[in-house]
Design a protein around this motif. Structure first.
Motif, PDB file in Angstrom:
ATOM      1  N   GLU A 136      17.944  26.822 108.354  1.00  0.00           N
ATOM      2  CA  GLU A 136      18.941  25.846 108.794  1.00  0.00           C
ATOM      3  C   GLU A 136      18.304  24.614 109.426  1.00  0.00           C
ATOM      4  O   GLU A 136      18.972  23.599 109.602  1.00  0.00           O
ATOM      5  N   SER A 137      17.026  24.680 109.750  1.00  0.00           N
ATOM      6  CA  SER A 137      16.323  23.551 110.343  1.00  0.00           C
ATOM      7  C   SER A 137      15.880  22.524 109.312  1.00  0.00           C
ATOM      8  O   SER A 137      15.385  21.456 109.683  1.00  0.00           O
ATOM      9  N   TYR A 138      16.023  22.826 108.048  1.00  0.00           N
ATOM     10  CA  TYR A 138      15.583  21.941 106.976  1.00  0.00           C
ATOM     11  C   TYR A 138      16.761  21.246 106.305  1.00  0.00           C
ATOM     12  O   TYR A 138      17.841  21.815 106.176  1.00  0.00           O
ATOM     13  N   ALA A 139      16.514  20.017 105.847  1.00  0.00           N
ATOM     14  CA  ALA A 139      17.443  19.297 104.979  1.00  0.00           C
ATOM     15  C   ALA A 139      17.016  19.622 103.544  1.00  0.00           C
ATOM     16  O   ALA A 139      15.830  19.805 103.278  1.00  0.00           O
ATOM     17  N   GLU A 194      16.966  17.667 111.399  1.00  0.00           N
ATOM     18  CA  GLU A 194      16.633  18.451 110.213  1.00  0.00           C
ATOM     19  C   GLU A 194      15.272  17.982 109.717  1.00  0.00           C
ATOM     20  O   GLU A 194      14.977  16.780 109.757  1.00  0.00           O
TER      21      GLU A 194
END
Length: 131
Positions: free
Chosen positions: A30-33, A120
């Motif tokens: 969830e920390s990534y785009a 993100e």
């Protein structure tokens, strides 16, 4: 241009480090785009889906445990604004054993985009680690 306090970036990366240390694969993903880009000395990889991040995080967590490491800590060394909602962050990673002693370290740069009152990861540039 909105100003970003380095404390905001540190808070995001501290949460990311906690997720890494505890093996919270969903929080890491969830920390990534998406799509995101991961760049290292050995090549570049476009990351198009959360499952790819989860798999890589699981492999990294296994490697940490095998080397006797139980925690990762992120120290933001520099933050530079590059747009209305983008920042570059240079981070020193400290990998610690069960006694909180640093056993390994490395650096990375992250292109972060402000999103959902946090950030993100859009681009991760991995420098050579001590590992």
């Amino acid at each position: 241009m909105e100003s970003y306090d380095s404390d905001d970036v540190q808070a995001f990366l501290t949460s990311f480090a906690v997720a890494t240390s505890t093996g919270d694969l969903d929080a890491i993903a969830e920390s990534y785009a998406f799509p995101a880009l991961v760049v290292s000395g050995s090549g570049s990889e476009a990351v198009g889906e959360p499952e790819t991040v989860r798999d890589a995080a699981q492999t990294a967590a296994r490697g940490m445990r095998e080397r006797g490491l139980v925690a990762a800590a992120a120290l933001v060394e520099d933050v530079a604004e590059v747009g209305d909602s983008l920042v570059w962050a240079r981070v020193r990673w400290s990998y610690r054993d069960e006694n909180a002693n640093e056993r390994e370290s490395g650096t990375a740069r992250y292109l972060l985009r402000r999103a959902r009152s946090t950030f993100e990861v859009c681009v991760e540039v991995r420098a050579d680690d001590d590992r």
